[in-house]
Design an enzyme around this catalytic site. Structure first.
Site, mmCIF file in Angstrom:
data_model
loop_
_atom_site.group_PDB
_atom_site.id
_atom_site.type_symbol
_atom_site.label_atom_id
_atom_site.label_comp_id
_atom_site.label_asym_id
_atom_site.label_seq_id
_atom_site.Cartn_x
_atom_site.Cartn_y
_atom_site.Cartn_z
ATOM 1 C CD GLU A 134 26.199 43.537 63.245
ATOM 2 O OE1 GLU A 134 26.508 42.803 62.301
ATOM 3 O OE2 GLU A 134 25.600 43.134 64.258
ATOM 4 C CB CYS A 180 23.915 40.154 67.281
ATOM 5 S SG CYS A 180 23.284 39.210 68.656
ATOM 6 C CD GLU A 206 18.641 33.661 66.497
ATOM 7 O OE1 GLU A 206 18.471 34.886 66.436
ATOM 8 O OE2 GLU A 206 17.769 32.879 66.897
ATOM 9 C CE LYS A 237 32.904 27.369 60.744
ATOM 10 N NZ LYS A 237 34.044 27.935 61.439
HETATM 11 P P1 NDP Z 1 30.397 35.325 60.049
HETATM 12 O O1 NDP Z 1 29.097 35.235 59.372
HETATM 13 O O2 NDP Z 1 31.576 35.689 59.255
HETATM 14 O O3 NDP Z 1 30.785 33.943 60.739
HETATM 15 C C1 NDP Z 1 29.915 33.214 61.559
HETATM 16 C C2 NDP Z 1 30.247 31.750 61.426
HETATM 17 O O4 NDP Z 1 29.975 31.341 60.095
HETATM 18 C C3 NDP Z 1 31.725 31.429 61.665
HETATM 19 O O5 NDP Z 1 31.833 30.180 62.286
HETATM 20 C C4 NDP Z 1 32.265 31.387 60.244
HETATM 21 O O6 NDP Z 1 33.444 30.635 60.127
HETATM 22 C C5 NDP Z 1 31.122 30.722 59.533
HETATM 23 N N1 NDP Z 1 31.117 30.929 58.090
HETATM 24 C C6 NDP Z 1 31.725 31.913 57.371
HETATM 25 N N2 NDP Z 1 31.469 31.748 56.045
HETATM 26 C C7 NDP Z 1 30.696 30.644 55.934
HETATM 27 C C8 NDP Z 1 30.098 29.969 54.838
HETATM 28 N N3 NDP Z 1 30.257 30.386 53.576
HETATM 29 N N4 NDP Z 1 29.353 28.874 55.080
HETATM 30 C C9 NDP Z 1 29.165 28.425 56.335
HETATM 31 N N5 NDP Z 1 29.718 29.012 57.431
HETATM 32 C C10 NDP Z 1 30.462 30.121 57.228
HETATM 33 O O7 NDP Z 1 30.162 36.293 61.250
HETATM 34 P P2 NDP Z 1 31.218 36.689 62.361
HETATM 35 O O8 NDP Z 1 31.966 35.506 62.832
HETATM 36 O O9 NDP Z 1 31.993 37.813 61.842
HETATM 37 O O10 NDP Z 1 30.259 37.074 63.564
HETATM 38 C C11 NDP Z 1 29.775 38.346 63.708
HETATM 39 C C12 NDP Z 1 28.369 38.441 63.168
HETATM 40 O O11 NDP Z 1 27.493 37.577 63.858
HETATM 41 C C13 NDP Z 1 27.822 39.807 63.349
HETATM 42 O O12 NDP Z 1 27.259 40.291 62.170
HETATM 43 C C14 NDP Z 1 26.738 39.640 64.404
HETATM 44 O O13 NDP Z 1 25.708 40.529 64.366
HETATM 45 C C15 NDP Z 1 26.307 38.261 64.192
HETATM 46 N N6 NDP Z 1 25.772 37.713 65.434
HETATM 47 C C16 NDP Z 1 24.426 37.538 65.542
HETATM 48 C C17 NDP Z 1 23.865 37.065 66.706
HETATM 49 C C18 NDP Z 1 22.396 36.829 66.813
HETATM 50 O O14 NDP Z 1 21.981 36.067 67.666
HETATM 51 N N7 NDP Z 1 21.543 37.434 66.008
HETATM 52 C C19 NDP Z 1 24.687 36.747 67.873
HETATM 53 C C20 NDP Z 1 26.079 36.954 67.641
HETATM 54 C C21 NDP Z 1 26.586 37.416 66.458
HETATM 55 P P3 NDP Z 1 34.907 31.263 60.344
HETATM 56 O O15 NDP Z 1 34.764 32.535 61.080
HETATM 57 O O16 NDP Z 1 35.564 30.220 61.113
HETATM 58 O O17 NDP Z 1 35.488 31.422 58.997
#
Ligand code: NDP
Length: 487
Positions: free
Chosen positions: A383, A282, A248, A173
């Site tokens: 963040e 991140c 992650e 997803k």
């Molecule tokens: P989110 O946690 O909002 O979203 C990440 C993914 O999870 C998206 O596909 C989102 O779907 C999905 N998602 C949201 N809610 C749920 C749920 N309840 N159950 C299952 N899946 C869900 O993060 P962001 O998209 O805003 O990404 C940014 C974040 O990711 C930052 O905090 C960053 O630090 C972190 N990040 C970490 C990395 C690492 O390797 N440590 C690398 C890159 C980013 P949708 O958006 O489609 O609603």
């Protein structure tokens, strides 16, 4: 290209979630409409995955044969790098240089896991009786992969490649804001001979489709990259199923400049560490600690270099700081800065949108540096995920370590110094998953990656990345033809 269909169990079909606009963050225009999944599509995708992993075509495929498919996928991604780059720049706003690099990284990821798979050994353990003991690894089954919007194709590949190498099926997803490249990737992968059903790509809202994947009883592991709050929620749902997860998550990474650092090298690395990807990373080095003896000379040079960074659309070849992923996210970043200023921070540069017609409809935000706060300020704890750097002085090593480690996050850190023994000693004391010394934000697929504390759980990449998608099985083979003495 047609993005209205989603990829379920090897077939392109109209998703039950309806069509959604993909917006170009550089100008606010609609790039295209793409299809999204409904909960029934999740059920179909998991069922198709379960059938595919049980099918002898995949289950009995020898590692070198599976590796050949992965290599073909890597080569096909590389051959398509220009299209992927154009598409991803339109979808995410990122510069073409960055989206090319992400596509090439995805290609290498598939080839790396192909090679790793071919060299993977099972072990014969030391016997403790008249039997042979084997430690073997089996696939988990269907793995759910949930990815964020900041590096779409690279994060997708980092989850799909090792999971397939391990013999699983994957239900992916992607993030709502950036689903186009993941759908395109499904097309590339499907054309390389991967047996049907092993991959599904289901765009759709995380709170519906992501949750449905996580909670589905047929999904045996979740690989997640995203925010810490979402990661915690997934971990709680996984606990109910006793399902392993790899998380992650976010970061607030410290970068450290010691008095003997090479100033030009440090400044270039710091700028890249926080302002490349427009800070939507991140591992962005968002807290900068500069030795007090150097601070007054160093910070003005850093500010001057920051003001010279070229802000523009991802399609312009000289752009260094491209728009953020959406105007909504840009406004969130702006809000962080406004609150920091209201709390007493000093603005050294940036702090707003660039001016000019080019920027009017785009999600642009200027590279921003703040000072005058201490490490306990909200802007140092939360963040931002945007081009915002906070600069602080430190006095001695004890003060530095205390400040650098005083964060709920523990993803990465950077150290700039010419004294390697000192850097090494510091690196060992930092509570983070990755430390860069005299470099920053460099990645190798062969080196494990993951966070400490609220930055995550588990590791991706590296040869062990395949094993992480398998379950261990011990097999005892009796060698004694006589009955067991007890009987
Ligand atoms: P989110 O946690 O909002 O979203 C990440 C993914 O999870 C998206 O596909 C989102 O779907 C999905 N998602 C949201 N809610 C749920 C749920 N309840 N159950 C299952 N899946 C869900 O993060 P962001 O998209 O805003 O990404 C940014 C974040 O990711 C930052 O905090 C960053 O630090 C972190 N990040 C970490 C990395 C690492 O390797 N440590 C690398 C890159 C980013 P949708 O958006 O489609 O609603």
């Amino acid at each position: 290209m047609d993005f209205t269909k989603i990829f379920v169990g090897g077939d392109w079909r109209t998703g039950r979630g309806g069509l959604v606009d993909s917006i170009n963050p550089a100008d606010g225009r609609v790039v295209t409409r793409y299809g999204t999944a409904g909960v029934d599509d999740v059920k179909d995708a998991v069922a198709a995955g379960q059938r595919a992993v049980a099918d002898p075509e995949w289950r009995a495929m020898l590692p070198h044969q599976r590796a050949r498919i992965l290599t073909r996928i890597g080569d096909a991604i590389e051959a398509d790098v220009d299209t992927i780059s154009v598409l991803q720049t339109a979808d995410t706003g990122k510069s073409r240089a960055e989206t090319r690099a992400l596509a090439l990284s995805a290609a290498s990821t598939f080839r790396y896991f192909a090679a790793a798979l071919e060299t993977m050994d099972e072990s014969l353990t030391s016997p403790r009786g008249r039997y042979l003991t084997l430690s073997l690894h089996e696939p988990i089954g269907v793995i759910g992969a949930i990815t964020p919007w900041n590096s779409p194709i690279a994060s997708d590949a980092q989850k799909i490649a090792p999971a397939l190498a391990a013999g699983n099926a994957v239900v992916l997803k992607p993030a709502e804001w950036t689903s186009l490249v993941s759908l395109h990737l499904a097309g590339i992968i499907a054309a390389q001979g991967l047996p049907k059903g092993l991959l599904s790509v289901l765009p759709g809202p995380g709170r519906i489709i992501g949750e449905a994947i996580v909670r589905h009883p047929g999904v045996g592991k979740i690989l997640f990259t995203g925010g810490t709050a979402t990661g915690r929620r997934i971990a709680a749902a996984a606990a109910e199923k006793l399902m392993p997860v790899s998380l992650e998550l976010g970061g607030k990474s410290p970068t450290i400049v010691l008095p003997d650092a090479d100033i030009d090298q440090a400044i270039a690395g710091i700028l890249f560490g926080i302002f490349s990807s427009s800070g939507q990373s991140c591992i962005a080095g968002s807290r900068l600690f500069v030795a007090r003896s150097l601070y007054d000379a160093f910070v003005p040079r850093l500010v001057e270099r920051t003001k010279a960074l070229r802000v523009g659309p991802g399609t312009a070849p000289d752009t260094q700081v491209a728009p953020l992923v959406s105007t909504l996210h840009r406004d969130t970043v702006a809000d962080f800065v406004e609150r920091a200023l209201a709390d007493g921070a000093t603005l050294l540069c940036g702090g707003g949108r660039p001016e000019g017609a080019l920027y009017d409809n785009g999600a642009y935000y200027l590279p921003t540096i703040l000072a005058g706060v201490t490490n306990d300020a909200a802007i140092c704890r939360e963040e931002v995920f945007g081009p915002v750097l906070v600069v602080m002085p430190f006095d001695d090593e004890a003060d530095l370590i205390a400040q650098a480690n005083d964060s709920v996050y523990g993803l990465a850190a950077g150290i700039w110094t010419q004294n390697f023994p000192r850097a090494y000693a510091l690196a060992r004391q930092l509570e983070v998953g990755t430390v860069w010394i005299n470099t920053y934000k460099q990645f190798s697929i062969s080196t494990p990656f993951g966070g400490w504390k609220d930055s995550g759980l588990g590791r991706e990449k590296g040869r062990d990345g395949i094993r992480a998608h398998m379950q261990q099985k011990s097999v005892y083979v009796g060698l004694d033809p006589s009955p067991l003495p007890w009987a």
